[in-house]
Design a protein around this motif. Structure first.
Motif, PDB file in Angstrom:
ATOM      1  N   THR A   9      46.951  65.221 -32.385  1.00  0.00           N
ATOM      2  CA  THR A   9      46.241  63.966 -32.132  1.00  0.00           C
ATOM      3  C   THR A   9      45.573  63.419 -33.391  1.00  0.00           C
ATOM      4  O   THR A   9      44.951  62.359 -33.341  1.00  0.00           O
ATOM      5  CB  THR A   9      45.160  64.129 -31.039  1.00  0.00           C
ATOM      6  OG1 THR A   9      44.257  65.167 -31.440  1.00  0.00           O
ATOM      7  CG2 THR A   9      45.784  64.468 -29.699  1.00  0.00           C
ATOM      8  N   TYR A  57      50.763  61.299 -29.471  1.00  0.00           N
ATOM      9  CA  TYR A  57      50.700  59.934 -28.958  1.00  0.00           C
ATOM     10  C   TYR A  57      52.097  59.323 -28.871  1.00  0.00           C
ATOM     11  O   TYR A  57      52.239  58.169 -28.474  1.00  0.00           O
ATOM     12  CB  TYR A  57      49.834  59.072 -29.871  1.00  0.00           C
ATOM     13  CG  TYR A  57      48.344  59.223 -29.662  1.00  0.00           C
ATOM     14  CD1 TYR A  57      47.536  58.110 -29.496  1.00  0.00           C
ATOM     15  CD2 TYR A  57      47.745  60.471 -29.624  1.00  0.00           C
ATOM     16  CE1 TYR A  57      46.166  58.228 -29.314  1.00  0.00           C
ATOM     17  CE2 TYR A  57      46.385  60.612 -29.444  1.00  0.00           C
ATOM     18  CZ  TYR A  57      45.593  59.491 -29.282  1.00  0.00           C
ATOM     19  OH  TYR A  57      44.236  59.638 -29.095  1.00  0.00           O
ATOM     20  N   ASN A  73      47.857  68.533 -17.337  1.00  0.00           N
ATOM     21  CA  ASN A  73      46.775  67.783 -17.972  1.00  0.00           C
ATOM     22  C   ASN A  73      47.154  66.309 -18.138  1.00  0.00           C
ATOM     23  O   ASN A  73      46.371  65.405 -17.825  1.00  0.00           O
ATOM     24  CB  ASN A  73      46.452  68.397 -19.331  1.00  0.00           C
ATOM     25  CG  ASN A  73      45.342  67.674 -20.059  1.00  0.00           C
ATOM     26  OD1 ASN A  73      44.165  67.854 -19.772  1.00  0.00           O
ATOM     27  ND2 ASN A  73      45.710  66.835 -21.016  1.00  0.00           N
ATOM     28  N   ASN A  74      48.376  66.064 -18.601  1.00  0.00           N
ATOM     29  CA  ASN A  74      48.777  64.692 -18.932  1.00  0.00           C
ATOM     30  C   ASN A  74      49.086  63.826 -17.709  1.00  0.00           C
ATOM     31  O   ASN A  74      48.899  62.611 -17.751  1.00  0.00           O
ATOM     32  CB  ASN A  74      49.981  64.714 -19.870  1.00  0.00           C
ATOM     33  CG  ASN A  74      49.593  65.162 -21.273  1.00  0.00           C
ATOM     34  OD1 ASN A  74      48.411  65.246 -21.606  1.00  0.00           O
ATOM     35  ND2 ASN A  74      50.582  65.459 -22.091  1.00  0.00           N
ATOM     36  N   ASP A 120      46.023  62.211 -16.665  1.00  0.00           N
ATOM     37  CA  ASP A 120      45.474  61.199 -17.568  1.00  0.00           C
ATOM     38  C   ASP A 120      46.408  60.009 -17.800  1.00  0.00           C
ATOM     39  O   ASP A 120      46.198  59.231 -18.732  1.00  0.00           O
ATOM     40  CB  ASP A 120      45.154  61.849 -18.928  1.00  0.00           C
ATOM     41  CG  ASP A 120      44.044  62.879 -18.827  1.00  0.00           C
ATOM     42  OD1 ASP A 120      43.225  62.777 -17.900  1.00  0.00           O
ATOM     43  OD2 ASP A 120      44.001  63.786 -19.686  1.00  0.00           O
ATOM     44  N   ASP A 128      45.430  57.171 -20.466  1.00  0.00           N
ATOM     45  CA  ASP A 128      46.225  57.252 -21.699  1.00  0.00           C
ATOM     46  C   ASP A 128      47.000  55.957 -21.930  1.00  0.00           C
ATOM     47  O   ASP A 128      47.123  55.484 -23.069  1.00  0.00           O
ATOM     48  CB  ASP A 128      47.196  58.433 -21.634  1.00  0.00           C
ATOM     49  CG  ASP A 128      46.511  59.765 -21.882  1.00  0.00           C
ATOM     50  OD1 ASP A 128      45.395  59.762 -22.426  1.00  0.00           O
ATOM     51  OD2 ASP A 128      47.102  60.804 -21.534  1.00  0.00           O
ATOM     52  N   LYS A 140      47.937  55.807 -25.725  1.00  0.00           N
ATOM     53  CA  LYS A 140      48.431  57.166 -25.964  1.00  0.00           C
ATOM     54  C   LYS A 140      49.709  57.354 -25.146  1.00  0.00           C
ATOM     55  O   LYS A 140      49.669  57.587 -23.941  1.00  0.00           O
ATOM     56  CB  LYS A 140      47.374  58.194 -25.560  1.00  0.00           C
ATOM     57  CG  LYS A 140      47.719  59.625 -25.932  1.00  0.00           C
ATOM     58  CD  LYS A 140      46.549  60.559 -25.611  1.00  0.00           C
ATOM     59  CE  LYS A 140      46.855  61.982 -26.037  1.00  0.00           C
ATOM     60  NZ  LYS A 140      45.715  62.905 -25.746  1.00  0.00           N
ATOM     61  N   THR A 168      51.995  59.495 -24.094  1.00  0.00           N
ATOM     62  CA  THR A 168      52.451  60.856 -23.824  1.00  0.00           C
ATOM     63  C   THR A 168      53.770  60.809 -23.067  1.00  0.00           C
ATOM     64  O   THR A 168      54.194  59.752 -22.579  1.00  0.00           O
ATOM     65  CB  THR A 168      51.417  61.619 -22.983  1.00  0.00           C
ATOM     66  OG1 THR A 168      51.289  60.970 -21.701  1.00  0.00           O
ATOM     67  CG2 THR A 168      50.053  61.634 -23.667  1.00  0.00           C
ATOM     68  N   THR A 175      57.112  62.823 -13.807  1.00  0.00           N
ATOM     69  CA  THR A 175      56.312  63.836 -14.487  1.00  0.00           C
ATOM     70  C   THR A 175      56.021  64.996 -13.549  1.00  0.00           C
ATOM     71  O   THR A 175      56.039  66.153 -13.958  1.00  0.00           O
ATOM     72  CB  THR A 175      54.993  63.229 -15.002  1.00  0.00           C
ATOM     73  OG1 THR A 175      55.284  62.166 -15.917  1.00  0.00           O
ATOM     74  CG2 THR A 175      54.163  64.279 -15.729  1.00  0.00           C
TER      75      THR A 175
END
Length: 293
Positions: free
Chosen positions: A131, A139, A189-190, A193, A197, A202, A204, A214
């Protein structure tokens, strides 16, 4: 000024299974090849733990100064919540990287695998530029690739090589499985977010794939290691010990595919780390016993 408990929370202890697990599997493979060296195993553990805490502080710093963490569900962000100065968090990250480098250099000198100095340098650079820097690869949707490589093959096989001096096929298979499960921790985690994000820019992998795909990716990453356990068990039956963690995995996949979100995904992240740890501990024992059967 941040309190001690806030610094501990900022270090994100829920992610520590990603540090311990590769060392368990790599050490199990070394024992299975006839080598027992607790000292080198402990040095590998120091390297892994220091790198994970370091990357957590580095992400806190880099995301915090960009404003990415200004509105985020999850563990405390020291910089984003303004309880610690950015320079203090950056210094904490650099200290952790220095500890990892010192322990790594000691391990390399004992094993005389000097080429691994370059591998260690790449690991530290990867931890910072995830990051950090002008063009962080985290990112750009490459975080999962880096996590797979660094926490899977590099960490597991590096642990084995510095103890045993060689690498067997089962260790390679298990390093891939550890990489998959560690990626699942990041994906959990992603996916939580995605909304924040996307707003902060960001990009991801989760943002690119979207919520539904996902979650499917998460399920695949959790299930694949158990399929590898079955495949490895054909060659060496103690490898089937990894299946002891399967009930944990089934529950996680059900929760994620059912649409767990927000704070429920914080629990999923924690439990994914525990599943990784359980699978790795059982598989490490299986690798160690492999020489006997």
């Amino acid at each position: 000024m941040a309190t001690l408990s806030q610094w501990v929370e900022g270090a994100r202890p829920r992610t520590l299974p990603t540090a311990v697990s590769p060392v368990l599997v790599g050490t199990g493979a070394a024992i299975g090849s006839g080598t027992v060296d607790i000292g080198r195993a402990m040095l590998a553990l120091v390297v892994a733990v220091a790198l994970v805490i370091g990357v957590n502080f580095a992400n806190d710093y880099s995301d915090g100064i960009r404003g990415t963490d200004d509105d985020r569900v999850g563990p405390m962000r020291l910089v984003g919540s303004k309880v610690a100065a950015p320079t203090a968090v950056r210094t904490a990250a650099l200290v952790c990287f220095a500890i990892a480098a010192l322990a790594g250099l000691t391990l390399v000198s004992l094993s005389e695998a000097w080429w691994m100095i370059a591998a260690g340098a790449v690991c530290i650079a990867g931890a910072w530029f995830y990051t950090g820097g002008k063009r962080p690869y985290g990112y750009a949707g490459l975080g999962e690739v880096a996590v797979f490589v660094f926490f899977g093959p590099v960490a597991v096989l590096g642990t084995t090589l510095t103890q045993a001096g060689s690498i067997g096929p089962l260790a390679v298979v298990c390093s891939v499985a550890v990489g998959f499960l560690t990626c699942a921790v990041l994906v959990a985690n992603n996916v939580r977010d995605i909304a924040t994000d996307e707003v902060s820019g960001k990009r991801t992998l989760a943002v690119t794939l979207g919520d539904r795909d996902t979650r499917r990716l998460y399920a695949a990453l959790v299930v694949l290691p158990f399929l590898l356990s079955i495949g490895a068990g054909i060659r060496s039956w103690p490898m089937l010990l990894g299946l002891l963690a399967l009930p944990l995995a089934v529950g996680l996949v059900r929760r994620v595919l059912a649409g767990a979100d927000g704070r429920k995904l914080i629990k999923v992240l924690k439990d994914t780390g525990l599943t990784l740890l359980a699978w790795s501990a059982a598989t490490g024992v299986g690798l160690a016993l492999g020489a006997l059967f």
